[in-house]
Scaffold this motif. Structure first.
Motif, PDB file in Angstrom:
ATOM      1  N   MET A 284       1.281   9.353  -5.960  1.00 16.09           N
ATOM      2  CA  MET A 284       1.440  10.770  -5.621  1.00 16.09           C
ATOM      3  C   MET A 284       2.654  11.387  -6.315  1.00 16.09           C
TER       4      MET A 284
ATOM      5  N   VAL B 250       0.823  -1.208   0.000  1.00 17.82           N
ATOM      6  CA  VAL B 250       0.000   0.000   0.000  1.00 17.82           C
ATOM      7  C   VAL B 250       0.861   1.264   0.000  1.00 17.82           C
TER       8      VAL B 250
ATOM      9  N   ARG C  89      -6.312  12.268  -4.152  1.00 13.54           N
ATOM     10  CA  ARG C  89      -6.306  12.177  -2.680  1.00 13.54           C
ATOM     11  C   ARG C  89      -7.648  11.666  -2.150  1.00 13.54           C
TER      12      ARG C  89
ATOM     13  N   SER D 152       2.607   1.874  -3.325  1.00  9.78           N
ATOM     14  CA  SER D 152       1.599   2.207  -4.341  1.00  9.78           C
ATOM     15  C   SER D 152       1.145   3.648  -4.184  1.00  9.78           C
ATOM     16  N   HIS D 153       0.843   4.044  -2.950  1.00  8.43           N
ATOM     17  CA  HIS D 153       0.418   5.410  -2.663  1.00  8.43           C
ATOM     18  C   HIS D 153       1.507   6.408  -3.054  1.00  8.43           C
TER      19      HIS D 153
ATOM     20  N   LEU E  28      -7.803   7.961  -2.857  1.00  3.60           N
ATOM     21  CA  LEU E  28      -6.882   7.180  -2.036  1.00  3.60           C
ATOM     22  C   LEU E  28      -7.372   7.016  -0.606  1.00  3.60           C
TER      23      LEU E  28
ATOM     24  N   ALA F  17      -5.428   2.482  -3.555  1.00  2.12           N
ATOM     25  CA  ALA F  17      -4.061   2.699  -4.042  1.00  2.12           C
ATOM     26  C   ALA F  17      -3.558   1.506  -4.831  1.00  2.12           C
TER      27      ALA F  17
END
Length: 93
Positions: free
Chosen positions: A44, A36, A56, A39-40, A59, A65
Motif C-alpha cells: 500500500m 502479512v 485493494r 507485506s500489506h 489484497l 499480500a
C-alpha cells in the motif's frame, strides 16, 4: 535505487513505485511471526494512486499480500553474485 515496477496480476496491471526507504522499512518490519501485515503495508505504501483500488480488491484474497510482495521484491532487488572465499588465516584450534 528508485524503480517503477508493473506487475500483471490476474490480468490487471498494478503499478508500484519502490524506493530504498520503503524497501528497508519493509525488511525491518518483516518478522518470523509477522509477514502479512508488513507485506500489506509495503504494497500500500508503494502502489500508485491509480492502481490502489485494484490492489485493494486483490489484497482481500487470502495469502495475496505475501504472494504479491514476493514478486515485487524479486523484481526490485538487485541480482548479486556472491561467492564465499576461504579465510586468509587458519582457524585456531
Amino acid at each position: 535505487m528508485n524503480r517503477n515496477i508493473t506487475l500483471d496480476i490476474n490480468s490487471r496491471e498494478i503499478e508500484f513505485n519502490v524506493n530504498p526507504d520503503a524497501y528497508n522499512k519493509f525488511i525491518n518490519e518483516f518478522q518470523p511471526t509477522s509477514k502479512v501485515a508488513p507485506s500489506h503495508a509495503f504494497l500500500m505504501r508503494t502502489v500508485t494512486e491509480a492502481s490502489k483500488p485494484a490492489l485493494r480488491e486483490l489484497l482481500a484474497m487470502p495469502g495475496a499480500a505475501v504472494e504479491i510482495v514476493g514478486a515485487l521484491v524479486e523484481e526490485y532487488k538487485p541480482n548479486l553474485i556472491i561467492t564465499v572465499g576461504k579465510s586468509s588465516s587458519s582457524p585456531s584450534e
